[in-house]
Write an enzyme that holds these catalytic residues in place. Structure first.
Site, PDB file in Angstrom:
ATOM      1  N   GLY A   1       0.592  -1.189   0.407  1.00 12.02           N
ATOM      2  CA  GLY A   1      -0.192   0.242  -0.307  1.00 12.02           C
ATOM      3  C   GLY A   1       0.887   1.272  -0.412  1.00 12.02           C
ATOM      4  O   GLY A   1       0.164   2.123   0.412  1.00 12.02           O
TER       5      GLY A   1
ATOM      6  N   GLY B   1      -0.692   5.077  -0.642  1.00 15.21           N
ATOM      7  CA  GLY B   1      -1.790   5.145  -0.140  1.00 15.21           C
ATOM      8  C   GLY B   1      -1.071   6.704   0.577  1.00 15.21           C
ATOM      9  O   GLY B   1       0.030   7.152   0.651  1.00 15.21           O
ATOM     10  N   GLN B   2      -2.311   7.213   1.450  1.00 17.52           N
ATOM     11  CA  GLN B   2      -1.810   8.185   2.250  1.00 17.52           C
ATOM     12  C   GLN B   2      -0.652   8.285   2.790  1.00 17.52           C
ATOM     13  O   GLN B   2       0.421   8.480   3.708  1.00 17.52           O
ATOM     14  CB  GLN B   2      -3.185   8.244   2.464  1.00 17.52           C
TER      15      GLN B   2
ATOM     16  N   ILE C   1      -1.030  -1.782  -5.673  1.00 13.34           N
ATOM     17  CA  ILE C   1      -1.814  -2.342  -7.377  1.00 13.34           C
ATOM     18  C   ILE C   1      -1.752  -2.088  -7.837  1.00 13.34           C
ATOM     19  O   ILE C   1      -1.600  -0.866  -8.651  1.00 13.34           O
ATOM     20  CB  ILE C   1      -3.045  -2.647  -6.249  1.00 13.34           C
TER      21      ILE C   1
ATOM     22  N   ASP D   1      -0.076  -7.165  -4.521  1.00 16.68           N
ATOM     23  CA  ASP D   1      -1.658  -7.593  -3.669  1.00 16.68           C
ATOM     24  C   ASP D   1      -2.311  -8.426  -2.629  1.00 16.68           C
ATOM     25  O   ASP D   1      -0.649  -9.083  -2.321  1.00 16.68           O
ATOM     26  CB  ASP D   1      -2.368  -8.287  -5.073  1.00 16.68           C
TER      27      ASP D   1
ATOM     28  N   TYR E   1     -15.501  -2.192   8.634  1.00 17.69           N
ATOM     29  CA  TYR E   1     -13.792  -1.631   9.112  1.00 17.69           C
ATOM     30  C   TYR E   1     -13.581  -2.200  10.308  1.00 17.69           C
ATOM     31  O   TYR E   1     -12.525  -2.544  10.222  1.00 17.69           O
ATOM     32  CB  TYR E   1     -13.721   0.086   8.661  1.00 17.69           C
TER      33      TYR E   1
ATOM     34  N   LYS F   1     -11.018  -4.336  11.602  1.00 17.93           N
ATOM     35  CA  LYS F   1      -9.485  -4.421  12.681  1.00 17.93           C
ATOM     36  C   LYS F   1     -10.112  -4.998  14.024  1.00 17.93           C
ATOM     37  O   LYS F   1      -8.493  -4.882  14.450  1.00 17.93           O
ATOM     38  CB  LYS F   1     -10.318  -2.816  13.027  1.00 17.93           C
TER      39      LYS F   1
HETATM   40  C1  AKB Z   1     -10.940   6.108   8.828  1.00 17.32           C
HETATM   41  O1  AKB Z   1     -11.310   6.863   8.663  1.00 17.32           O
HETATM   42  O2  AKB Z   1     -11.572   5.467   8.199  1.00 17.32           O
HETATM   43  C2  AKB Z   1      -9.834   6.237   9.070  1.00 17.32           C
HETATM   44  C3  AKB Z   1      -9.765   6.255  10.755  1.00 17.32           C
HETATM   45  C4  AKB Z   1      -9.627   6.695  11.657  1.00 17.32           C
HETATM   46  O3  AKB Z   1      -9.020   4.824  10.566  1.00 17.32           O
HETATM   47  N1  AKB Z   1      -9.245   7.404   9.059  1.00 17.32           N
END
Ligand code: AKB
Length: 318
Positions: free
Chosen positions: A8, A11-12, A35, A54, A143, A147
């Site tokens: 990655g 990415g940011q 990727i 990937d 998400y 996590k």
């Molecule tokens: C998001 O907002 O999804 C991310 C995070 C806080 O994990 N920046």
């Protein structure tokens, strides 16, 4: 930590972390994993090797690890919170099946692994202020589910196989180099771009909604410093709370107006992002990170705002 694969890398976080590692560990090789469609460009492409990496392609990852004798993997592949709500199966595939591939390779080849967790690993039942290191983690977003599972699976590989897994729970990250894509905290980056460009900012998060935030240099320092920390001092591994600032939108806008008084803002609250934001902590307690590996952030809201505006003026107003 000598030969490193950053998955990655465009990415940011990855775009800045890869360059930091190349600067700070010049005796090693830092491979920029990407990727197709997100190839490294400019300095990132020219300053070291890059390879298609990937997370869903275990054989491809294993080949890179062997070719470059990788000893540390930074696994930054993830769909952020708002996108993951739109594509939950893809989020699971990347975040969980991808992580399993990486952990298996790490077990076989003896690599250390950093896979970030997030404030997103907490949920509505978590204490919001002074969120403890060890507390209730019952997120309701995909998400967040990935996590929490990332933290558990990473600890499992440490306890069962001795894989050196470590990670932090990142707050919303603010940076001027690469824009985030599809997160709940993205507004806190985007408003700086609007302010510097003189455009009205449309805020998707309601006034009064506090979230932990952090300036990118502190986040990168945490990711590097934790992987270099003495393992004998680590009572925790996956993942450490780290904190530096917490604000709600009005406080951020007021701070930016100290330097750009003409900033204009209107609210169009996005219900998906707002629901996620309301389930996240207002301010985490990072005492364990401070005790176990001397975590200490350098930036607060004012110093970050001055630095962001200075760099964005250089970048956008040439
Ligand atoms: C998001 O907002 O999804 C991310 C995070 C806080 O994990 N920046």
């Amino acid at each position: 930590m000598k030969n490193i694969l950053v998955i990655g890398s465009t990415g940011q976080i990855g775009s800045e972390l890869t360059m930091k590692l190349r600067r700070e560990i010049p005796s090693g090789t830092v491979v920029a994993g990407y990727i197709p469609g997100a190839e490294p460009k400019g300095e990132l492409a020219e300053s070291g090797p890059s390879a298609v990496a990937d997370v869903r392609d275990a054989a491809g990852l294993a080949a890179i690890v062997s070719q470059y004798r990788i000893d540390t993997i930074y696994n930054l592949a993830a769909l952020l919170s708002a996108v993951a709500e739109r594509k939950p199966l893809l989020a699971w595939d990347i975040q969980m099946n991808g992580l399993l591939n990486i952990l298996e390779i790490a077990r076989e080849k003896g690599c250390a692994v950093f896979t970030p967790s997030s404030i997103g690993s907490f949920g509505p039942e978590t204490p919001r202020v002074g969120t403890p290191q060890d507390t209730i983690q019952r997120p309701r977003s995909m998400y967040g589910v990935t996590k929490v599972a990332t933290e558990l699976l990473s600890d499992y590989y440490f306890h069962k196989y001795g894989v050196d897994t470590r990670s932090v729970r990142f707050p919303g990250l603010i940076s001027y180099t690469t824009l985030p894509g599809g997160g709940t905290t993205d507004y806190a980056v985007e408003v700086y771009y609007s302010a510097v460009k003189g455009e009205e900012f449309v805020c998707p998060i309601a006034p009064g909604t506090y979230m932990d935030m952090m300036y990118m240099p502190d986040a990168l320092q945490a990711a590097v410093h934790l992987m270099q920390a003495d393992p004998a001092r680590l009572r925790h591994r996956n993942s450490f709370n780290i904190a530096s600032m917490s604000f709600e939108p009005e406080q951020l806008f007021a701070k930016i107006r100290e330097y750009i008084p003409e900033l204009r803002v209107k609210y169009e609250v996005d219900p998906v992002r707002q629901a996620i934001a309301e389930s996240w902590p207002d301010r985490m307690d990072d005492a364990c990170a401070r005790e176990e590996w001397d975590w200490e952030p350098a930036y607060d809201l004012d110093s970050m705002t001055r630095d962001m505006i200075r760099h964005l003026r250089d970048k956008l107003l040439v």
